[in-house]
Design an enzyme around this catalytic site. Structure first.
Site, PDB file in Angstrom:
ATOM      1  N   CYS A 392       0.883  -1.178   0.000  1.00 23.60           N
ATOM      2  CA  CYS A 392       0.000   0.000   0.000  1.00 23.60           C
ATOM      3  C   CYS A 392       0.916   1.222   0.000  1.00 23.60           C
ATOM      4  CB  CYS A 392      -0.929  -0.009   1.206  1.00 23.60           C
ATOM      5  SG  CYS A 392      -1.952  -1.491   1.338  1.00 23.60           S
ATOM      6  N   PRO A 395       1.160   7.860  -0.636  1.00 26.29           N
ATOM      7  CA  PRO A 395       1.529   8.676  -1.809  1.00 26.29           C
ATOM      8  C   PRO A 395       2.980   8.549  -2.250  1.00 26.29           C
ATOM      9  CG  PRO A 395       1.558  10.042   0.127  1.00 26.29           C
ATOM     10  CD  PRO A 395       1.183   8.665   0.604  1.00 26.29           C
ATOM     11  N   GLY A 396       3.725   7.588  -1.730  1.00 24.78           N
ATOM     12  CA  GLY A 396       5.077   7.341  -2.210  1.00 24.78           C
ATOM     13  C   GLY A 396       6.186   7.784  -1.290  1.00 24.78           C
ATOM     14  N   GLY A 397       5.898   8.259  -0.097  1.00 20.46           N
ATOM     15  CA  GLY A 397       6.956   8.697   0.808  1.00 20.46           C
ATOM     16  C   GLY A 397       7.834   7.549   1.272  1.00 20.46           C
ATOM     17  N   LYS A 398       7.216   6.451   1.701  1.00 20.19           N
ATOM     18  CA  LYS A 398       7.999   5.300   2.159  1.00 20.19           C
ATOM     19  C   LYS A 398       8.709   4.628   0.991  1.00 20.19           C
ATOM     20  CE  LYS A 398       4.704   4.436   5.884  1.00 20.19           C
ATOM     21  NZ  LYS A 398       3.760   5.488   5.469  1.00 20.19           N
ATOM     22  N   CYS A 517      -1.508   3.785  11.244  1.00 22.65           N
ATOM     23  CA  CYS A 517      -1.551   5.093  11.908  1.00 22.65           C
ATOM     24  C   CYS A 517      -2.730   5.139  12.873  1.00 22.65           C
ATOM     25  CB  CYS A 517      -1.631   6.224  10.887  1.00 22.65           C
ATOM     26  SG  CYS A 517      -3.028   6.109   9.749  1.00 22.65           S
TER      27      CYS A 517
END
EC number: 2.1.1.-
Length: 812
Positions: A392, A395-398, A517
């Site tokens: 999952c 938005p692509g941060g990890k 979260c």
């Protein structure tokens, strides 16, 4: 009327314009009436200074070359100062200054007069203040007279540097050989001004006692009418004060509670007040009260009202944190390193430019990312040249953080079920310069069917968002029990699918990180404990040196002890969003057999197919139940005899051998389906195969299908009375058996141990020979779905026999 300026003389004290002209006191004597010493009027500040100067002159006389008998003349003293007061100054020292009749205030030291003396000596001027009968006095007469109050105000302005005057006073006392402390001087003034029996100290004591009484007054719960009024139009200040009082009472409930009140009443009142003051729903507030102690609960609710600090992550693929920080500081951004645990994070306090639109941001030098979302990647610890799945990813941060840790090597598969959110992933990866990532759009629950065998998997599962209330305040009221359980069920499915995607035999990996979260137990510890039971995984330390341990017991639930290695993060303790992180290690790619086929949330993959394990039914059931089951199946055999006849006709079996068919187990649709539902049930009656015995009941129940030869044969070979006449399990052949061809007869009946291979004489297939051939010892046998079969001899040894005029191949 100014004085001469000497540039070599250092200026001291207030400016020359702040001082008054000398000689004004002599003019005041003409206008003011004379008063006696007993009823002396309050002197002006200038007069007090001169009097103090004269009194101190006698003390300083021995150190100077002046005559010790030099004393001011009594006739030249100003009015209000007696000669006796001046004489006592030389005898008793500076302490007599406080005993002189001076009114309510102690005269200030003659610091300014000393400066005036020095100035007058340098300028060569005569000190007209010491000459009471000067001729120049007439020139300085004020037409309107002089007011002592105005002189006091002007002199107060001239004496602003109090510290300087006090320093000079101490110097004079030290020169006179007398040491006085400031505390003693102040005490004497207080004794003069206020007596010990005066009122103000008593007033202070009264105020202190009143404050103590207020503090000791116990809190009383408000009546029901006031509670209803607070619910309609609440007074937030009063509600907040009541929250503090109730929390204080609950800390020491036994000593501070109100008589006749239970703890539940205080808790219910506190819950309502917290819901009113912080605008929470009853369900979520109840969950939080179960999760935190009362004092910590208020801190958590307060922290959710304040937004978390803005944090950003440096993209080490393009720049260094030191260079990025300097560039942002030059643009007016106030920032600091995030913490010792992060080598790339920066925290922004304030900025004069939009932090998300700077040239550095557009160039991909940093990524706006919360501090808590950096922790799962640090726990996963991706290595170079690995195959990693971000199930999952939006938005692509990890994903971009993993790419920079891998230095753009290996392969990252970024998957998300929301196609709209994948657009932001594409934009961020292009901006940050990530080149080792493949983006996919699949349902994570079905992902093992697409591709698997990853070294590491990161699952940031969708959750209720109870840890990011500061970002989305709507969570306070729009969540209920169904939402929590719905998220928990989805997380279980995704977690099992993620575990199936990990390769346990990976040399460098085999790890999985699960994070949410949310701070609820249903979405965190409950899900992790479920995965430990369903898959061959174990929990390992996350590698994070801070954060609170996960729960191993929560209310009525008990979890696996290894959940202590999980980590929880809260906004009021770590100043970051609420987060939960767990790290798994997969040690086997197989799925536990005890959990196979009856898991509601298991991922429907090919590895979840049930396995048929033959097991003797008689070993688990008593003999009486086995006999009853055999009789029931004989009744079913009665109804399925026409199928048996068609099977005999198709395979060329004579009617005389009809009785032998009763010993052959068959797999019907019902039996086949039951074997897939429960692998513990046997495929057939193994004991019936080992000890086939036929009684006369079969012939009586089916007389129409038996020939006269068969009846005679059964009468001749009937077992003696008293022997075991247990009827074996007889099932009719299924449709699959009926379609088998005679050419399949060469396959063996089954690889059971102890089966003897014997050749039958050239005679029709008889029941006795079949029983002798299949007389096997007790033990489990594999299920079989084939008709009567035995080992087939070579083609040269085949013999023909006539049965009812038809040729038939006999099995030896």
């Amino acid at each position: 009327m100014g004085r001469k300026l000497d540039p070599t003389k250092e200026k001291r004290g207030p400016g020359r314009k702040a001082r008054k002209q000398k000689g004004a006191e002599t003019e005041l004597v003409r206008f003011l009436p004379a008063v006696s010493d007993e009823n002396s009027k309050r002197l002006s500040s200038r007069a007090r200074k001169r009097a103090a100067k004269r009194r101190l002159g006698s003390v300083e006389a021995p150190k100077t070359n002046k005559s010790p008998e030099a004393k001011p003349l009594p006739g030249k003293l100003p009015k209000g100062i007696s000669a006796g007061a001046v004489q006592t100054a030389g005898k008793k020292g500076p302490q007599s200054l406080f005993n002189a009749p001076r009114g309510k205030k102690r005269p200030a030291p003659g610091s300014d007069e000393e400066e005036e003396e020095e100035d007058s000596e340098e300028d060569g001027m005569v000190n007209h203040g010491d000459l009471w009968g000067s001729e120049d006095d007439a020139d300085t007469v004020d037409d309107y007279g002089a007011d002592s109050n105005s002189e006091d105000e002007e002199e107060g302005e001239a004496l602003l540097p109090i510290e300087r005057a006090a320093r000079k006073q101490k110097a004079r006392e030290a020169a006179a050989g007398i040491q006085w402390s400031e505390e003693e001087t102040e005490d004497e003034e207080e004794e003069k001004e206020v007596t010990p029996e005066s009122g103000p100290p008593k007033v202070e004591e009264a105020d202190g006692g009143l404050q103590i009484n207020v503090d000791e007054e116990p809190f009383v719960l408000p009546p029901a009418g006031e509670m209803e009024q607070d619910a309609q139009a609440p007074d937030l200040q009063r509600v907040h004060k009541r929250i503090q009082d109730i929390v204080g009472i609950l800390r020491d409930f036994g000593a501070q509670r109100e008589e006749g009140r239970s703890r539940s009443e205080y808790l219910n009142r506190l819950k309502k007040d917290l819901a009113i003051y912080y605008s929470y729903g009853d369900f979520l507030l109840g969950k939080l009260m179960d999760l935190f102690p009362l004092s910590e609960l208020v801190e958590f609710l307060e922290a959710n009202e304040v937004p978390r600090p803005v944090t950003l992550r440096t993209n080490t693929l393009k720049t260094r944190r030191r260079d990025l920080a300097q560039a942002l500081i030059n643009r007016g951004v106030n920032l600091d390193p995030l913490g010792k645990w992060s080598k790339t994070g920066l925290v922004v306090y304030d900025s004069s430019v939009p932090i998300g639109a700077t040239p550095e941001y557009l160039a991909g030098h940093y990524m706006l990312q919360g501090a808590s979302s950096m922790l799962p990647v640090m726990a996963l610890a991706p290595q170079e040249h690995e195959r990693i799945l971000d199930m999952c990813c939006a938005p692509g941060g990890k994903t971009s953080y993993m790419a920079q840790l891998m230095k753009n090597t290996g392969v990252i598969l970024a998957n998300d079920a929301n196609a709209e959110r994948l657009k932001s992933v594409v934009g961020n990866l292009h901006r940050l310069g990530v080149t080792n990532t493949i983006i996919s759009h699949y349902d994570g629950r079905q992902f093992p069917k697409v591709v698997g065998g990853f070294d590491r998997v990161l699952l940031d599962a969708p959750c209720s968002g109870t840890g990011v209330i500061s970002k989305d305040p709507a969570v306070k009221t729009n969540k209920d029990e169904k939402d929590i359980l719905r998220c928990a069920h989805l997380q279980k499915e995704l977690l099992l699918s993620a575990i199936d995607s990990v390769n346990a035999t990976s040399k460098t990996g085999g790890y999985l990180v699960y994070c949410t979260c949310s701070i609820t137990v249903e979405e965190n510890e409950w899900v992790v404990d479920y995965a430990l039971k369903k898959r061959n995984v174990r929990l390992v330390p996350t590698g994070l040196d801070f954060g609170q341990e996960g729960f191993t017991r929560f209310r009525e639930r008990r979890f696996h002890p290894s959940l202590r290695s999980t980590r929880r993060f809260y906004p009021h303790t770590h100043n970051m969003d609420g987060f939960f992180i767990a790290k798994f290690k997969k040690f086997s790619n197989s799925i536990p057999q005890s959990q196979t086929g009856n898991s509601e949330t298991a991922t429907p993959t090919n590895v979840d197919l049930p396995q048929v394990i033959p097991k003797s039914e008689n070993s688990s059931q008593p003999a009486k139940k086995a006999k009853g089951a055999a009789k029931t199946k004989q009744q079913l055999q009665k109804q399925q005899h026409p199928k048996k006849a068609s099977f005999q006709k198709l395979n060329g079996i004579s009617k005389g051998a009809d009785s032998e068919l009763s010993t052959v187990p068959s797999v019907t649709k019902t039996q086949a389906s039951s074997s897939f539902q429960d692998s513990s049930q046997p495929a057939g009656k193994a004991e019936g195969i080992r000890e086939p015995k036929v009684t006369g009941k079969l012939k009586q129940r089916s007389p129409k299908l038996q020939s006269s030869k068969k009846v005679a044969f059964l009468r001749q070979n009937a077992p003696p009375k008293g022997t075991d006449t247990q009827t074996p399990a007889v099932l009719s052949p299924s449709k699959t058996q009926a379609t088998l061809k005679p050419k399949d007869h060469h396959q063996p009946l089954g690889r059971a141990k102890g089966v003897e291979k014997q050749q039958l004489p050239e005679q029709p297939f008889e029941k006795a020979a079949f029983q002798k051939q299949n007389d096997t010892p007790k033990g489990p046998q594999p299920p079989t779905v084939s008709p009567i079969r035995s080992s087939r001899p070579p083609p040269a040894k085949r013999k023909k026999s006539q049965s009812r005029g038809n040729s038939q191949l006999l099995l030896s």
